[in-house]
Design a protein around this motif. Structure first.
Motif, PDB file in Angstrom:
ATOM      1  N   MET A  58       0.822  -1.205   0.000  1.00  0.00           N
ATOM      2  CA  MET A  58       0.000   0.000   0.000  1.00  0.00           C
ATOM      3  C   MET A  58       0.861   1.264   0.000  1.00  0.00           C
ATOM      4  O   MET A  58       0.575   2.225  -0.709  1.00  0.00           O
ATOM      5  N   ALA A  59       1.942   1.242   0.792  1.00  0.00           N
ATOM      6  CA  ALA A  59       2.795   2.424   0.898  1.00  0.00           C
ATOM      7  C   ALA A  59       3.454   2.755  -0.433  1.00  0.00           C
ATOM      8  O   ALA A  59       3.565   3.932  -0.812  1.00  0.00           O
ATOM      9  N   LYS A  60       3.904   1.730  -1.198  1.00  0.00           N
ATOM     10  CA  LYS A  60       4.532   1.988  -2.493  1.00  0.00           C
ATOM     11  C   LYS A  60       3.554   2.633  -3.465  1.00  0.00           C
ATOM     12  O   LYS A  60       3.912   3.535  -4.230  1.00  0.00           O
ATOM     13  N   HIS A  61       2.324   2.144  -3.440  1.00  0.00           N
ATOM     14  CA  HIS A  61       1.300   2.715  -4.318  1.00  0.00           C
ATOM     15  C   HIS A  61       1.008   4.162  -3.925  1.00  0.00           C
ATOM     16  O   HIS A  61       0.815   5.026  -4.796  1.00  0.00           O
ATOM     17  N   MET A  62       0.994   4.432  -2.648  1.00  0.00           N
ATOM     18  CA  MET A  62       0.745   5.798  -2.175  1.00  0.00           C
ATOM     19  C   MET A  62       1.870   6.734  -2.598  1.00  0.00           C
ATOM     20  O   MET A  62       1.631   7.866  -3.023  1.00  0.00           O
ATOM     21  N   LEU A  63       3.116   6.254  -2.480  1.00  0.00           N
ATOM     22  CA  LEU A  63       4.255   7.085  -2.849  1.00  0.00           C
ATOM     23  C   LEU A  63       4.257   7.363  -4.348  1.00  0.00           C
ATOM     24  O   LEU A  63       4.536   8.490  -4.788  1.00  0.00           O
ATOM     25  N   ALA A  64       3.942   6.347  -5.146  1.00  0.00           N
ATOM     26  CA  ALA A  64       3.868   6.541  -6.600  1.00  0.00           C
ATOM     27  C   ALA A  64       2.767   7.534  -6.954  1.00  0.00           C
ATOM     28  O   ALA A  64       2.938   8.392  -7.832  1.00  0.00           O
ATOM     29  N   ALA A  65       1.639   7.410  -6.253  1.00  0.00           N
ATOM     30  CA  ALA A  65       0.537   8.344  -6.494  1.00  0.00           C
ATOM     31  C   ALA A  65       0.916   9.758  -6.081  1.00  0.00           C
ATOM     32  O   ALA A  65       0.547  10.739  -6.735  1.00  0.00           O
ATOM     33  N   ALA A  66       1.686   9.870  -4.993  1.00  0.00           N
ATOM     34  CA  ALA A  66       2.139  11.189  -4.537  1.00  0.00           C
ATOM     35  C   ALA A  66       3.034  11.840  -5.586  1.00  0.00           C
ATOM     36  O   ALA A  66       2.950  13.056  -5.822  1.00  0.00           O
ATOM     37  N   ARG A  67       3.883  11.049  -6.253  1.00  0.00           N
ATOM     38  CA  ARG A  67       4.745  11.586  -7.316  1.00  0.00           C
ATOM     39  C   ARG A  67       3.894  12.130  -8.467  1.00  0.00           C
ATOM     40  O   ARG A  67       4.184  13.190  -9.015  1.00  0.00           O
ATOM     41  N   ARG A  68       2.867  11.383  -8.828  1.00  0.00           N
ATOM     42  CA  ARG A  68       1.987  11.848  -9.920  1.00  0.00           C
ATOM     43  C   ARG A  68       1.270  13.134  -9.535  1.00  0.00           C
ATOM     44  O   ARG A  68       1.118  14.056 -10.357  1.00  0.00           O
ATOM     45  N   GLN A  69       0.843  13.206  -8.288  1.00  0.00           N
ATOM     46  CA  GLN A  69       0.167  14.419  -7.822  1.00  0.00           C
ATOM     47  C   GLN A  69       1.128  15.606  -7.800  1.00  0.00           C
ATOM     48  O   GLN A  69       0.744  16.737  -8.112  1.00  0.00           O
TER      49      GLN A  69
END
Length: 313
Positions: free
Chosen positions: A1-12
């Protein structure tokens, strides 16, 4: 979950700075606020997923948040805390670190701006304050998740660094954002591999070298490093002397150079554009350039300019 959140944060993060470069400050606030929330949660989850659970969670929600929703018969979305509560929890976990303990106060304008943009369509906070606070917060949170500004912001890393620099001018910040958008455009179209001239033509782009003449010069783009077109005006700089014979004064040319005066730059590969001396100077482009010694053809082409430059006393 944390990796997906970090990747999403980069996109944001990229979306937020892209929106800012286009003057869409409401969208920028939405994306940068979401970036902060995802960064905060991507730190808390590896410590214990329950740290992002809504404060008044029932046991079923705790089960979902901690990754055991498959054990439940009734499927419902997990309920997690918002950005402010997540930052408060990080502060509690780092009570001896003044910056992290006060992170919620630093980033309150970001949360307010995101809520304003989402609920009433208005940021309600100075966009510069929002962007700078969001980037300062990201700078503090990124080491917690094993990341850094350069990697996290990618094409917009230079723009992020300039936003964090209090000495940077408004123009410098705007141009770095524009360059970041250009770099991103190039990557979407061609990837990160530099193109040679033949590849550029194969992609159906303008044949830039074919456009070169006295008023159009080749220059490397500061965003994608490909050859763009520096456009401007041309004048003939004439060296002349005045003499007289039989009481008649006359002027004659002893030398002349064709001089190029840059006005704007455009890149067909990434759509980067610069206009005027300040922007061209930022791009390390020459404002004037001696093209060549004037020829007979130049004297014919620029006859009017030559005559105007002469002083017959």
């Amino acid at each position: 979950m944390a990796k997906h959140m970090l990747a999403a944060a980069r996109r944001q993060a990229a979306s937020g700075l892209r929106a800012r470069s286009e003057g869409e400050h409401d969208d920028a606030a939405l994306h940068l606020g979401t970036m902060i929330e995802l960064l905060a949660k991507s730190y808390l989850v590896p410590l214990n997923p329950a740290l992002i659970a809504e404060e008044k969670s029932d046991i079923a929600n705790i089960v979902r948040v901690t990754g055991h929703s498959h054990r439940l018969i009734k499927l419902e979305p997990m309920r997690t805390v918002g950005v402010e509560a997540a930052l408060v929890r990080i502060g509690l976990l780092h009570q001896t670190n003044g910056q992290l303990r006060q992170l919620v106060d630093l980033l309150r304008p970001v949360g307010q701006a995101r809520n304003g943009a989402a609920h009433v369509g208005r940021v309600g906070v100075d966009p510069d304050v929002v962007a700078q606070a969001a980037l300062r917060g990201a700078k503090l949170l990124l080491p917690l998740v094993g990341d850094n500004l350069e990697v996290f912001f990618g094409d917009y890393a230079d723009a992020a660094a300039v936003l964090l620099d209090e000495r940077a001018t408004v123009l410098h910040r705007a141009l770095e954002l524009r360059a970041g958008r250009g770099s991103e455009n190039f990557e979407k179209r061609f990837g990160r591999v530099p193109l040679d001239a033949d590849q550029g033509l194969a992609y159906g782009l303008i044949n830039v070298p074919a456009l070169v003449d006295d008023r159009h010069r080749l220059w490397n783009c500061p965003a994608c490093l490909q050859q763009g077109l520096l456009s401007g005006d041309v004048q003939v700089d004439v060296d002349h002397e005045v003499a007289s014979e039989d009481g008649v004064q006359y002027s004659y040319v002893v030398g002349a150079q064709v001089i190029f005066f840059a006005r704007r730059f455009s890149c067909p590969y990434c759509d980067m554009s610069l206009v005027g001396p300040e922007e061209l100077d930022w791009g390390l482009m020459p404002l004037t350039e001696t093209i060549r010694e004037a020829t007979e053809l130049d004297f014919e082409s620029y006859a009017d300019a030559i005559v105007e430059s002469m002083d017959f006393g």
